[in-house]
Design a protein around this motif. Sequence first.
Motif, PDB file in Angstrom:
ATOM      1  N   ILE A  53       0.596  -1.023  -0.324  1.00 31.04           N
ATOM      2  CA  ILE A  53      -0.025   0.491  -0.095  1.00 31.04           C
ATOM      3  C   ILE A  53       0.780   1.193   0.796  1.00 31.04           C
ATOM      4  O   ILE A  53       0.638   2.207  -0.707  1.00 31.04           O
ATOM      5  CB  ILE A  53      -0.923   0.330   1.232  1.00 31.04           C
ATOM      6  N   GLY A  54       2.158   0.827   0.574  1.00 28.52           N
ATOM      7  CA  GLY A  54       2.410   2.274   0.956  1.00 28.52           C
ATOM      8  C   GLY A  54       3.727   2.600  -0.124  1.00 28.52           C
ATOM      9  O   GLY A  54       3.761   3.795  -0.545  1.00 28.52           O
ATOM     10  N   LEU A  59       3.817   6.072  -5.522  1.00 32.98           N
ATOM     11  CA  LEU A  59       4.202   5.727  -6.452  1.00 32.98           C
ATOM     12  C   LEU A  59       2.787   6.789  -7.628  1.00 32.98           C
ATOM     13  O   LEU A  59       3.056   7.451  -8.281  1.00 32.98           O
ATOM     14  CB  LEU A  59       3.839   4.310  -7.402  1.00 32.98           C
ATOM     15  N   VAL A  60       1.322   6.791  -7.146  1.00 26.68           N
ATOM     16  CA  VAL A  60       0.776   7.567  -7.276  1.00 26.68           C
ATOM     17  C   VAL A  60       1.495   8.734  -7.022  1.00 26.68           C
ATOM     18  O   VAL A  60       0.797   9.734  -7.862  1.00 26.68           O
ATOM     19  CB  VAL A  60      -0.751   7.569  -6.550  1.00 26.68           C
ATOM     20  N   MET A  61       1.895   9.523  -6.171  1.00 30.58           N
ATOM     21  CA  MET A  61       2.050  10.131  -5.937  1.00 30.58           C
ATOM     22  C   MET A  61       3.480  10.469  -6.301  1.00 30.58           C
ATOM     23  O   MET A  61       3.244  12.600  -7.114  1.00 30.58           O
ATOM     24  CB  MET A  61       3.210  11.002  -4.393  1.00 30.58           C
ATOM     25  N   VAL A 165       8.067   6.112 -17.361  1.00 28.48           N
ATOM     26  CA  VAL A 165       8.254   5.478 -17.390  1.00 28.48           C
ATOM     27  C   VAL A 165       9.243   5.650 -16.305  1.00 28.48           C
ATOM     28  O   VAL A 165       9.664   3.579 -15.620  1.00 28.48           O
ATOM     29  CB  VAL A 165       8.571   4.992 -19.068  1.00 28.48           C
ATOM     30  N   ALA A 166      10.679   5.934 -16.261  1.00 27.56           N
ATOM     31  CA  ALA A 166      11.689   5.193 -15.120  1.00 27.56           C
ATOM     32  C   ALA A 166      11.188   5.446 -13.683  1.00 27.56           C
ATOM     33  O   ALA A 166      11.337   4.592 -13.066  1.00 27.56           O
ATOM     34  CB  ALA A 166      12.707   6.746 -15.325  1.00 27.56           C
ATOM     35  N   VAL A 167      10.172   6.979 -13.452  1.00 29.73           N
ATOM     36  CA  VAL A 167       9.588   6.472 -11.659  1.00 29.73           C
ATOM     37  C   VAL A 167       8.607   5.165 -11.738  1.00 29.73           C
ATOM     38  O   VAL A 167       8.528   4.550 -10.872  1.00 29.73           O
ATOM     39  CB  VAL A 167       8.819   7.339 -11.648  1.00 29.73           C
ATOM     40  N   ILE A 168       7.552   4.941 -13.036  1.00 31.03           N
ATOM     41  CA  ILE A 168       6.795   3.150 -12.898  1.00 31.03           C
ATOM     42  C   ILE A 168       8.245   2.116 -12.255  1.00 31.03           C
ATOM     43  O   ILE A 168       7.656   1.152 -12.177  1.00 31.03           O
ATOM     44  CB  ILE A 168       5.626   2.840 -13.941  1.00 31.03           C
ATOM     45  N   ALA A 169       8.778   1.754 -13.711  1.00 29.45           N
ATOM     46  CA  ALA A 169      10.076   1.072 -13.892  1.00 29.45           C
ATOM     47  C   ALA A 169      10.548   0.852 -12.211  1.00 29.45           C
ATOM     48  O   ALA A 169      10.916   0.399 -11.478  1.00 29.45           O
ATOM     49  CB  ALA A 169      11.263   1.413 -14.776  1.00 29.45           C
TER      50      ALA A 169
END
Length: 251
Positions: A53-54, A59-61, A165-169
């Motif tokens: 959850i954290g 990721l959303v933030m 993409v970099a943040v998601i990876a």
Amino acid sequence: MDYLVALLADPAAWAALATLVVMEVVLGIDNLIFISILTNKLPPEHRARTQRIGIALALVMRLGLLGTVALIVRLTTPIFEAFGHGFSWRDLILIAGGAFLVWKATTEIRHHVTHDADGHATGDAGKRLTPLSAIGQILLLDLVFSIDSIVTAVGMTEHIPIMFVAVIAAVAVMLFAAGPLSRFIERNPTIVMLALGFLLVIGMTLIAEGFGSHVPKGYIYAAMAFSALVEGLNMLARRAKGRAAAARHPH
């Protein structure tokens, strides 16, 4: 759509993406250590869920912050001057985040030092951490690291899709690595103090950055890697001694 197709066909964009992914993963190590130490204070049945959850909310933030990248960049504009240094909102956020990290690491070190023989902490250190509180602290620290990494990313590329993409990876790597790292730290108690020392150094580095003293991240991570190598050798030596003692005194 044409913009995305042009990016996919641009070798420089792929190189920037690879570099940015590596940078985001490396910068995420600090956050991952903090998450592992924090969630290990929770009851075992809540740890994995709290981590997921954290990290998911983080990721959303981060993606939300990327959507306001122009505002984030403006955070580097000085708003007042003191001690011969122009302080920006980014500087103040780094100082506040570093102070929080130093306080948290110091509190945890005190907790481990004052832990009594019965396994109960003395004083305030014995207070039970709740999953909600853990998630709140994960998001608070991730906010600090996110702003710092986004400002760094803007200096490497101007393409927002590459940043996304970099943040998601990087967050995906954190999501998969959080559980194994937490279990490793739990199985090796001596690692906890080493990891807390890392967090203390990272907190002081953030404060120094906020006051305008740039500390090359390479030096910090090299010191962390060397310390981890030494502790790894110590662990191998302790296991070898344990096996030798078991061989001399079989049950």
